[in-house]
Design an enzyme around this catalytic site. Structure first.
Site, PDB file in Angstrom:
ATOM      1  N   GLU A 198      24.229  40.946  67.665  1.00 45.41           N
ATOM      2  CA  GLU A 198      24.299  41.307  66.245  1.00 45.41           C
ATOM      3  C   GLU A 198      25.665  41.000  65.643  1.00 45.41           C
ATOM      4  O   GLU A 198      25.782  40.712  64.445  1.00 45.41           O
ATOM      5  CB  GLU A 198      23.962  42.787  66.043  1.00 45.41           C
ATOM      6  CG  GLU A 198      22.491  43.140  66.260  1.00 45.41           C
ATOM      7  CD  GLU A 198      22.158  43.430  67.720  1.00 45.41           C
ATOM      8  OE1 GLU A 198      23.045  43.255  68.594  1.00 45.41           O
ATOM      9  OE2 GLU A 198      21.002  43.835  67.992  1.00 45.41           O
ATOM     10  N   PHE A 200      15.229  58.350  70.171  1.00 44.01           N
ATOM     11  CA  PHE A 200      15.594  57.117  70.861  1.00 44.01           C
ATOM     12  C   PHE A 200      16.179  56.107  69.867  1.00 44.01           C
ATOM     13  O   PHE A 200      15.592  55.846  68.830  1.00 44.01           O
ATOM     14  CB  PHE A 200      14.357  56.521  71.551  1.00 44.01           C
ATOM     15  CG  PHE A 200      14.672  55.213  72.244  1.00 44.01           C
ATOM     16  CD1 PHE A 200      15.566  55.171  73.307  1.00 44.01           C
ATOM     17  CD2 PHE A 200      14.078  54.034  71.813  1.00 44.01           C
ATOM     18  CE1 PHE A 200      15.863  53.964  73.928  1.00 44.01           C
ATOM     19  CE2 PHE A 200      14.371  52.825  72.433  1.00 44.01           C
ATOM     20  CZ  PHE A 200      15.264  52.784  73.495  1.00 44.01           C
ATOM     21  N   GLN A 201      17.323  55.578  70.184  1.00 41.21           N
ATOM     22  CA  GLN A 201      18.037  54.598  69.366  1.00 41.21           C
ATOM     23  C   GLN A 201      18.365  55.118  67.965  1.00 41.21           C
ATOM     24  O   GLN A 201      18.366  54.367  66.994  1.00 41.21           O
ATOM     25  CB  GLN A 201      17.279  53.274  69.289  1.00 41.21           C
ATOM     26  CG  GLN A 201      17.209  52.601  70.662  1.00 41.21           C
ATOM     27  CD  GLN A 201      16.755  51.160  70.624  1.00 41.21           C
ATOM     28  OE1 GLN A 201      15.949  50.789  69.787  1.00 41.21           O
ATOM     29  NE2 GLN A 201      17.292  50.351  71.547  1.00 41.21           N
ATOM     30  N   LYS A 215      11.901  53.607  59.933  1.00 47.31           N
ATOM     31  CA  LYS A 215      10.753  52.768  60.297  1.00 47.31           C
ATOM     32  C   LYS A 215       9.529  53.039  59.415  1.00 47.31           C
ATOM     33  O   LYS A 215       8.835  52.104  58.992  1.00 47.31           O
ATOM     34  CB  LYS A 215      10.406  53.014  61.776  1.00 47.31           C
ATOM     35  CG  LYS A 215       9.420  52.016  62.340  1.00 47.31           C
ATOM     36  CD  LYS A 215       9.327  52.143  63.859  1.00 47.31           C
ATOM     37  CE  LYS A 215       8.390  51.080  64.422  1.00 47.31           C
ATOM     38  NZ  LYS A 215       8.298  51.162  65.891  1.00 47.31           N
ATOM     39  N   MET A 253      48.886  35.225  71.409  1.00 43.91           N
ATOM     40  CA  MET A 253      49.683  35.998  70.455  1.00 43.91           C
ATOM     41  C   MET A 253      50.228  37.265  71.107  1.00 43.91           C
ATOM     42  O   MET A 253      51.354  37.692  70.822  1.00 43.91           O
ATOM     43  CB  MET A 253      48.849  36.327  69.206  1.00 43.91           C
ATOM     44  CG  MET A 253      49.663  36.863  68.059  1.00 43.91           C
ATOM     45  SD  MET A 253      51.010  35.757  67.594  1.00 43.91           S
ATOM     46  CE  MET A 253      50.319  34.901  66.196  1.00 43.91           C
TER      47      MET A 253
HETATM   48  C1  LIG Z   1      38.620  42.132  68.943  1.00 41.16           C
HETATM   49  C2  LIG Z   1      40.086  42.010  69.119  1.00 41.16           C
HETATM   50  N1  LIG Z   1      40.694  42.521  70.212  1.00 41.16           N
HETATM   51  C3  LIG Z   1      42.024  42.405  70.377  1.00 41.16           C
HETATM   52  C4  LIG Z   1      42.793  41.789  69.431  1.00 41.16           C
HETATM   53  C5  LIG Z   1      44.306  41.693  69.614  1.00 41.16           C
HETATM   54  N2  LIG Z   1      44.722  40.276  69.704  1.00 41.16           N
HETATM   55  C6  LIG Z   1      45.224  39.597  68.650  1.00 41.16           C
HETATM   56  S1  LIG Z   1      45.544  38.011  69.002  1.00 41.16           S
HETATM   57  C7  LIG Z   1      45.083  38.206  70.592  1.00 41.16           C
HETATM   58  C8  LIG Z   1      45.128  37.064  71.547  1.00 41.16           C
HETATM   59  C9  LIG Z   1      44.060  36.071  71.276  1.00 41.16           C
HETATM   60  O1  LIG Z   1      43.991  35.156  72.347  1.00 41.16           O
HETATM   61  P1  LIG Z   1      43.259  33.789  72.148  1.00 41.16           P
HETATM   62  O2  LIG Z   1      41.922  33.999  71.576  1.00 41.16           O
HETATM   63  O3  LIG Z   1      43.314  33.023  73.417  1.00 41.16           O
HETATM   64  O4  LIG Z   1      44.139  33.080  71.007  1.00 41.16           O
HETATM   65  P2  LIG Z   1      45.666  32.574  71.120  1.00 41.16           P
HETATM   66  O5  LIG Z   1      46.547  33.645  70.534  1.00 41.16           O
HETATM   67  O6  LIG Z   1      45.963  32.315  72.546  1.00 41.16           O
HETATM   68  O7  LIG Z   1      45.671  31.341  70.282  1.00 41.16           O
HETATM   69  C10 LIG Z   1      44.668  39.521  70.829  1.00 41.16           C
HETATM   70  C11 LIG Z   1      44.222  40.037  72.142  1.00 41.16           C
HETATM   71  C12 LIG Z   1      42.117  41.284  68.298  1.00 41.16           C
HETATM   72  N3  LIG Z   1      42.763  40.698  67.305  1.00 41.16           N
HETATM   73  N4  LIG Z   1      40.776  41.382  68.181  1.00 41.16           N
END
Ligand SMILES: Cc1ncc(C[n+]2csc(CCOP(=O)(O)OP(=O)(O)O)c2C)c(N)n1
Ligand SMILES: [Mg+2]
Length: 572
Positions: free
Chosen positions: A63, A125-126, A175, A484
């Site tokens: 979803e 349920f759900q 529903k 990042m």
């Molecule tokens: C759902 C979610 N969980 C955690 C984060 C925190 N976060 C921000 S950037 C990042 C790293 C992303 O890694 P990647 O997808 O490999 O991209 P890169 O920065 O390496 O280009 C994280 C864990 C987020 N933004 N979204």
């Protein structure tokens, strides 16, 4: 046209329909071309009626994929995205997407199934309290208590989602409401006395701004996504050129003003350009058009635009003065405001010295990175994608370093080509968003640029891309890291790389092949050029796994808590 007339005929007859059929007729009346969803017990009556309805339904594999796809569709088509999910886990799986759409003002109409009215509140349920869960992350939400109300509710939902400041509207349908019957009347007017967004800006406030502009020495426009929502890009250009005012974009505003225009200063904020950030620091008049002064844009508010008179044009009055004291508030539609400003044709400010200074900064402090032989730099990769797509592709991203490099190096010339998760920063957004974007513009070249981390949050949607043969080019910027996070740990946590390095990523090429999608890998510039050209010449989905230099950081950077003028990484 013919289909519309048919709907009209049906509507005029005011048939008696069950709730599920009302939903379908309403979608047709709203001219909805595609919906994204996933079935389950509470929505079975709706799915049964969908079966032969002629409504184009995309079955995503999660979803979350459905709601991000709907967001991508809305971004590119300018029309509301429509989602359907079942009760309980189906509904909770869309919570991230609802929040994302709320933060970035994306118009969505989201239908969730609910347990039958008779058992609501019994932990059936759900059962989940979807209205309770989603109240703060929707622009508005409804639960259908009486099937007679359903047509009115759907009509209002589309109206609310798409007018004023756009946003997601949720309709929770028990529903039994899908099965119960009532007269279907979709011709009624929407009457919402408590919801009357102001679109026409106040003339006196416009005059005040014209006066302020004429006196200004160092004016600047900060343009946000509001410009794109209002389709005001032409007017923005006309106005900036008429008054000689330089333009800065927020992350979400990119494309609203052509990146190759001499008056463009780049993106503002944490990873903005030196020129944009210093212009915000030094300006004496700041005209915010449809941006919300997000903290990633302003940096430390105590140092934000300290010398400026602030004017703010926004359709949402709650945004004005929220973060930054504002001398000239203008509530209204960005396009209407810009049209009025252009018509006023006020006295042009004398900005020659200011423009000289800005051009000097542009020359002195451009975006920069070092190319190295045998190594693929992520910045270079984005430049190559820009070059080979002539800067005209629809680009979706995930969140992280790659997202910032796209914002910096994919110089968007046109509006409505850029799909990213701004406010919420949702990893896993890019791939499903590309599905919606490609369906909104089947002829466009859609490139989904994702991180090796984020890709793995929604990669199951490869299945949809393969099934519909959507010619999306999936670019994985593979730095074997949550880049990042790794960057922040390097800079602020003494290189203690706690849970951010992932050297054992799966073989993404074989993974794509398992889904029936062609895939290639590149580790050098030469290989990157070859696979990119080959992929872009292919009228089918292709996944490209780019092994980029893993230690690369995004610069320049405004550290958290610092002012925009305290950027680091602006010079070697
Ligand atoms: C759902 C979610 N969980 C955690 C984060 C925190 N976060 C921000 S950037 C990042 C790293 C992303 O890694 P990647 O997808 O490999 O991209 P890169 O920065 O390496 O280009 C994280 C864990 C987020 N933004 N979204
Ligand atoms: Mg990564």
């Amino acid at each position: 046209m013919a289909a519309n007339m048919k709907v009209k005929e049906r509507v005029v007859k005011k048939q008696t329909l069950c709730g599920a059929l009302m939903l379908i007729e309403a979608l047709k009346a709203e001219n909805v071309k595609v919906i994204f969803g996933y079935p389950g017990g509470a929505v079975l009556p709706i799915y049964d009626k969908l079966y032969e309805s002629g409504v184009f339904h995309v079955l995503t594999r999660h979803e979350q994929g459905a709601i991000h796809a709907a967001e991508g569709y809305a971004r590119i088509s300018g029309k509301p995205g429509v989602v359907i999910a079942t009760s309980g886990p189906g509904a909770t799986n869309i919570v991230t997407g609802l929040t994302d759409a709320m933060m970035d003002s994306i118009p969505l109409v989201v239908f969730t199934g609910q347990v039958a009215s008779s058992v609501i509140g019994s932990d059936a349920f759900q059962e989940a309290d979807v209205l309770g869960i989603t109240m703060p992350i929707t622009k508005h939400s409804y639960q259908v208590r009486d099937v007679h109300e359903l047509p009115k509710i759907i009509k209002e939902a589309f109206h609310i989602a798409t007018t004023g400041r756009p946003g997601p509207v949720l309709i929770d349908i028990p529903k039994d409401m899908s099965v119960a019957e009532a007269e279907f009347d979709y011709e009624q007017e929407v009457l919402l006395p408590g919801y009357q967004p102001t679109t026409k800006p106040n003339h006196l406030q416009i005059r005040k701004l014209v006066e302020a502009v004429s006196q200004a020495k160092r004016p600047v426009i900060l343009a946000g996504a509001g410009v794109l929502h209002a389709n005001a890009h032409e007017q923005l250009k006309q106005y900036a050129e008429q008054q000689h005012i330089p333009v800065i974009h927020t992350l979400l505003g990119l494309g609203g003003f052509p990146a190759d225009h001499p008056l463009f200063l780049g993106m503002a904020g944490m990873h903005g350009t030196y020129t944009a950030n210093m212009a915000l620091y030094e300006c004496d008049l700041l005209i915010n058009i449809g941006a919300r002064f997000d903290d990633r844009v302003t940096g430390n508010l105590a140092h934000f635009a300290p010398k400026a008179t602030v004017a703010h044009i926004d359709i949402d009055p709650a945004e004005i003065g929220k973060n930054v004291p504002t001398k000239i508030p203008i509530v209204g539609d960005a396009k209407e405001a810009l049209i009025q400003l252009i018509e006023q044709n006020g006295k042009r400010p004398d900005v020659s010295e200011w423009l000289n200074k800005l051009n000097e900064w542009k020359r002195e402090y451009p975006l920069m990175y070092k190319r190295e032989p045998g190594v693929l730099k992520p910045q270079r990769l984005i430049e190559m994608i820009h070059e080979y797509t002539n800067g005209e592709a629809v680009v979706t991203t995930d969140v992280g370093q790659h997202q910032m490099w796209v914002a910096q190096y994919y110089k968007f010339k046109q509006p409505h080509r850029w799909v990213t998760s701004g406010g919420l920063g949702t990893m896993g957004f890019g791939l499903p968003a590309a599905i919606g974007a490609q369906l909104a513009q089947p002829e466009a070249t859609v490139v989904s640029i994702v991180g090796d981390g984020g890709f793995q949050m929604t990669l199951q949607e490869l299945s949809v891309i393969q099934e519909l043969n959507l010619p999306i080019k999936i670019v994985i910027v593979n730095n074997q890291a949550l880049g990042m996070v790794r960057q922040w740990q390097e800079i602020f946590y003494e290189k203690r790389y706690s849970h951010s390095l992932i050297p054992n990523q799966p073989d993404f090429v074989r993974l794509a092949e398992a889904y029936g999608i062609k895939a290639m890998r590149a580790t050098t510039e030469e290989e990157a050029e070859y696979v990119l050209k080959e992929a872009l010449a292919t009228n089918a989905p292709v996944l490209l796994d780019f092994h980029v230099h893993p230690g690369e950081n995004v610069y320049p950077m405004v550290a958290p808590g610092k002012g925009l003028h305290e950027m680091v990484g602006v010079k070697w």
